[in-house]
Every structure is written in C-alpha cells, then in structure tokens.
Design a protein around this motif. Sequence first.
Motif, mmCIF file in Angstrom:
data_model
loop_
_atom_site.group_PDB
_atom_site.id
_atom_site.type_symbol
_atom_site.label_atom_id
_atom_site.label_comp_id
_atom_site.label_asym_id
_atom_site.label_seq_id
_atom_site.Cartn_x
_atom_site.Cartn_y
_atom_site.Cartn_z
ATOM 1 N N HIS A 92 0.848 -1.194 0.000
ATOM 2 C CA HIS A 92 0.000 0.000 0.000
ATOM 3 C C HIS A 92 0.886 1.247 0.000
ATOM 4 O O HIS A 92 1.913 1.296 0.685
ATOM 5 C CB HIS A 92 -0.902 0.022 1.235
ATOM 6 C CG HIS A 92 -2.017 -0.985 1.191
ATOM 7 N ND1 HIS A 92 -3.066 -0.893 0.301
ATOM 8 C CD2 HIS A 92 -2.235 -2.112 1.938
ATOM 9 C CE1 HIS A 92 -3.898 -1.912 0.503
ATOM 10 N NE2 HIS A 92 -3.411 -2.662 1.473
ATOM 11 N N GLU A 94 0.413 3.974 1.367
ATOM 12 C CA GLU A 94 0.450 4.603 2.687
ATOM 13 C C GLU A 94 1.233 3.778 3.713
ATOM 14 O O GLU A 94 1.421 4.218 4.861
ATOM 15 C CB GLU A 94 -0.975 4.844 3.193
ATOM 16 C CG GLU A 94 -1.819 3.581 3.321
ATOM 17 C CD GLU A 94 -2.588 3.231 2.054
ATOM 18 O OE1 GLU A 94 -3.584 2.477 2.159
ATOM 19 O OE2 GLU A 94 -2.194 3.701 0.959
ATOM 20 N N SER A 96 4.466 2.854 5.131
ATOM 21 C CA SER A 96 5.834 3.389 5.093
ATOM 22 C C SER A 96 6.859 2.441 5.700
ATOM 23 O O SER A 96 8.028 2.801 5.867
ATOM 24 C CB SER A 96 5.885 4.735 5.828
ATOM 25 O OG SER A 96 5.467 4.572 7.174
#
Length: 245
Positions: A92, A94, A96
């Motif tokens: 994804h 998002e 990190s």
Amino acid sequence: MLGANVLAQVPDVNDFISGMKLLLKPGGIITIEFPHLMRLMAENQFDTIYHEHFSYFSFMTAERIFAAHGLTLFDVEELPTHGGSLRIYARHAEDSSRAVGERATKLRAREESAGLDRLETYASFTGHVHETKRRLVEFLISAKRKGKRIAGYGAPGKGNTLLNYCGIRTDFLDYTVDRNPYKHGKFLPGTHIPIHPPEKILETRPDYVLILPWNLKDEIMEQVAYVRSWGGQFLVPIPDVKVYP
C-alpha cells in the motif's frame, strides 16, 4: 498475495489491480511475476507475443499502473524464466514500513537508458523482427535447396507465432516432435505441421532440428544429443539464427 504469469493474461489490468488493492491487508505484500518487456525487446523474443497475452510490462509501466491504484513497488527481482522475467513486490502506498529499494531504483534507471519511455524504441523493434524473419527463411531455403531434411522440436505457443509469422510450413519443416502425448497425432495451428513423439527423430535422422522452445535449448540438445551421431545439427531461431553442431 501471489501471482505468477497471470498479469499478462488479464484483459482489464486496471480492474485486476484495483481488486488486489481492495483485498490486500494494511501491512500486506503483493508479489507478481511476468515476462520482462526490456528483455523481450533486447533479445528479440517476438515469438513470445501471442494472443493469450493482453499486455507486456516494463518495470516502469508496472510502477505507473500500480501507483494509479494506490500501490507502490518497493522491490524487484530479475529472473531467467521465459527468457527473462520480473518478480515485483508491492505494498500500500500509505505503508511506510518498506522503503523503495536499490534494485527497483537501478532497474528503473536501466529501462530509461534503454529508451523504454520513448516511442521510437518500440518502432525500431519492428525492423529487428523483420530481419530475423528474413535470416531464418533464407537459411531454410538454402538448406532445402541442398536437399537437407529439417524437423522441429517442440510444439509451444511461441513456436506457432514464429512459424506462422515466417510462413514456415511443411515445405520447410517436415514435422515437429513433442514429449506431451496429448499433442501426438495433432497438427500445429495455421501451419498444419504434424506433431510426433520424439522417437520420430531417430527414425528419420534429419540434418537439422529446429528448436522452437529456444529458452530450453540446452536441455533439449542434451535430451536428443544422438542427433550428432549422424552429423545432424541444431538450429535455434531466437535471438538470432544460430546453428549448433
């Protein structure tokens, strides 16, 4: 989520990747394997382009498509399968926890250097394909005029692309053989070249054996090494026409 040699067969790649985005858990990883377009072009593997494949991907293209659906490619492996494949790793956007790695960065730079982001690179590929056809047909014409007998080995999808594009039928290739018994007694589509068991080569003792699954040439030449006992040779069409004694 795992997928090997499936992405190229998907007719609606955006729908497919958006579905993976929906299914992937927050910290999950997608790994997908597919033939590498850069290797296909660099090594003239045009015969691997056949109708069950809807798309051929460079790493850069895959990056853009996955990014459009909120997924980031953070790693990539280069594999020898199918003449050269990529195994990409996505997360994804998002998420990190996994930074984009050095292998991904370096491969993107190599593809840019190879011109995969420029239209003229793809246009020039056409000329290479045309020249390969000319060289192969010229060799076969010369061999047949000398009275040589030519048989094929294998009945793969890539072989049908090659033979139909080059117009090679039974006037050049007497027959082909395959280890798969379900293909015996059948004919190659379009060219109508008959398919026999491998023992047919021993019976007819051809002067040349044209290896259609060229990515397996070393294995095949070892399996039918007896061809050399009567002075027979192996002919490999891709990436360039080459005779192996």
